[in-house]
Design an enzyme around this catalytic site. Structure first.
Site, short mmCIF file in Angstrom:
data_model
loop_
_atom_site.label_atom_id
_atom_site.label_comp_id
_atom_site.label_asym_id
_atom_site.label_seq_id
_atom_site.Cartn_x
_atom_site.Cartn_y
_atom_site.Cartn_z
N CYS A 103 0.78 -1.27 0.07
CA CYS A 103 -0.04 -0.15 -0.05
C CYS A 103 0.90 1.26 -0.09
CB CYS A 103 -0.75 -0.14 1.34
SG CYS A 103 -1.88 1.51 1.27
N LYS A 142 1.74 -9.44 -0.78
CA LYS A 142 1.51 -8.35 -1.72
C LYS A 142 2.69 -7.36 -1.58
CE LYS A 142 -1.80 -6.28 -4.92
NZ LYS A 142 -1.20 -4.89 -5.17
N HIS A 172 3.16 -6.05 -7.70
CA HIS A 172 2.81 -4.99 -8.52
C HIS A 172 4.18 -4.50 -8.95
CE1 HIS A 172 -0.07 -1.26 -9.00
NE2 HIS A 172 0.97 -1.05 -9.60
N ASN A 203 0.45 -8.14 -10.85
CA ASN A 203 -0.38 -7.10 -10.85
C ASN A 203 0.17 -6.02 -11.53
OD1 ASN A 203 -1.42 -5.12 -8.14
ND2 ASN A 203 -2.45 -5.50 -10.00
N GLY A 204 -0.51 -5.10 -12.22
CA GLY A 204 -0.15 -3.80 -12.80
C GLY A 204 -0.51 -3.71 -14.15
#
Length: 324
Positions: A103, A142, A172, A203-204
């Site tokens: 995050c 993550k 990500h 991811n991304g």
């Protein structure tokens, strides 16, 4: 379509819903699950909030039988507290416990949580070891490419995660410094995949079937996460899965299908959050659902004025041409 094994959990396909604060609540997860996603992920939940019995946290922890399998995402920076809270909630009906180390939001990073943890590999190992040792359910992590371009350490953090007991790692391809700007670096996902034996989830910049297929092919990752491209578009999972299985592209939904989905989404929000909250949360969802359709700008103007479910339904059911 290949099945994915994460610990003792078998997932039916390679296309997952990414966790997004303010988006992946229970109603939206149900819609995405109906569209075929192999795994839905909750909004991130603070370990401290669970400990202090924060009144808003209970709704974040709510899971419906029809949305399973569910990945419940936890965040924090204290290994002992993270492990204790993971154990406290383990009996809830989620399948996988995910630790957020990606995050980028300042209030999270400034507390040394989320992507800030990537600056402290030793602490990363302690947190993952503590949580994986406290629960029987598989623990995933993550992460991002790195904190900034001067500290690109996703492969190092991923190896630590694997050695500490993680059952899978999601990457990500942007740094924390990038937030969601610029292009995602898929090469870092490939490098993480080459470094690990556990599943790696990319991811991304997965915006549809073609980019999902390309990420899987170019990086070798085991599954993809779809985040922002799913806002207002739960059909993306059905389209992507169908394309990966058959090579065929499904047309985008008609305006009538969009209306039906918006009304269903509103009804679910009302059921779980009450009319007042449902109407206000649907404002952003309607903007996402109608983006790119004719006359959507006028509809968005009206949607921000609505106060009741009756007004919402009236606006949604306005006649408008199908997309070009």
């Amino acid at each position: 379509m290949a099945k994915i094994q994460i610990g003792n959990v078998t997932l039916e396909n390679q296309v997952f819903l990414a966790p997004m604060a303010g988006v992946t609540d229970l109603p939206f997860r149900l819609l995405c699950r109906e569209m075929g996603t192999g795994l839905v992920c909750s909004e991130m939940v603070s370990a401290k909030a669970i400990y202090y019995k924060n009144k808003n946290t209970e709704s974040l922890l709510e899971i419906h039988e029809k949305e399973r399998p569910v990945s419940l995402q936890l965040f924090g920076s204290d290994p002992e507290l993270m492990a204790e809270m993971a154990k406290r909630i383990e009996e809830r009906p989620f399948s996988i416990l995910d630790i957020n180390m990606g995050c980028p939001v300042p209030k999270v990073v400034n507390n040394g949580e989320g992507s800030a943890l990537m600056k402290n590999p030793v602490l990363v190992g302690k947190i993952i070891s503590a949580v994986a040792g406290a629960v029987k359910k598989p623990v995933t992590v993550k992460i991002r490419k790195g904190f900034d371009e001067e500290h690109v350490n996703a492969a190092e953090i991923a190896r630590i995660a694997q050695e500490s007991g993680a059952a899978a790692v999601a990457v990500h391809g942007r740094t924390r410094e990038q937030y969601y700007a610029g292009s995602a670096d898929w090469d870092i996902i490939r490098r993480v995949k080459e470094a690990l034996t556990i599943p790696v989830i990319g991811n991304g910049d997965v915006t549809g079937p073609e980019s999902a297929e390309r990420m899987l092919r170019e990086t070798g990752c085991d599954a993809v996460l779809i985040g922002r491209a799913a806002r207002g578009n739960p059909w993306i999972f059905r389209q992507t899965i169908h394309c990966l299985e058959t090579g065929e592209l499904i047309p985008r939904p008609s305006m009538e299908e969009v209306r039906t989905m918006m009304l269903r989404h509103a009804a679910l929000l009302k059921e779980y959050k009450g009319e007042y909250t449902a109407v206000r949360e649907m404002r952003k969802h309607v903007c996402w659902y109608t983006a790119g359709y004719p006359h959507s700008a006028r509809l968005r103007e009206r949607i921000n004025e609505m106060e009741t479910m009756e007004q919402l339904e009236e606006i949604i059911c306005m006649k408008s041409p199908d997309p070009a």
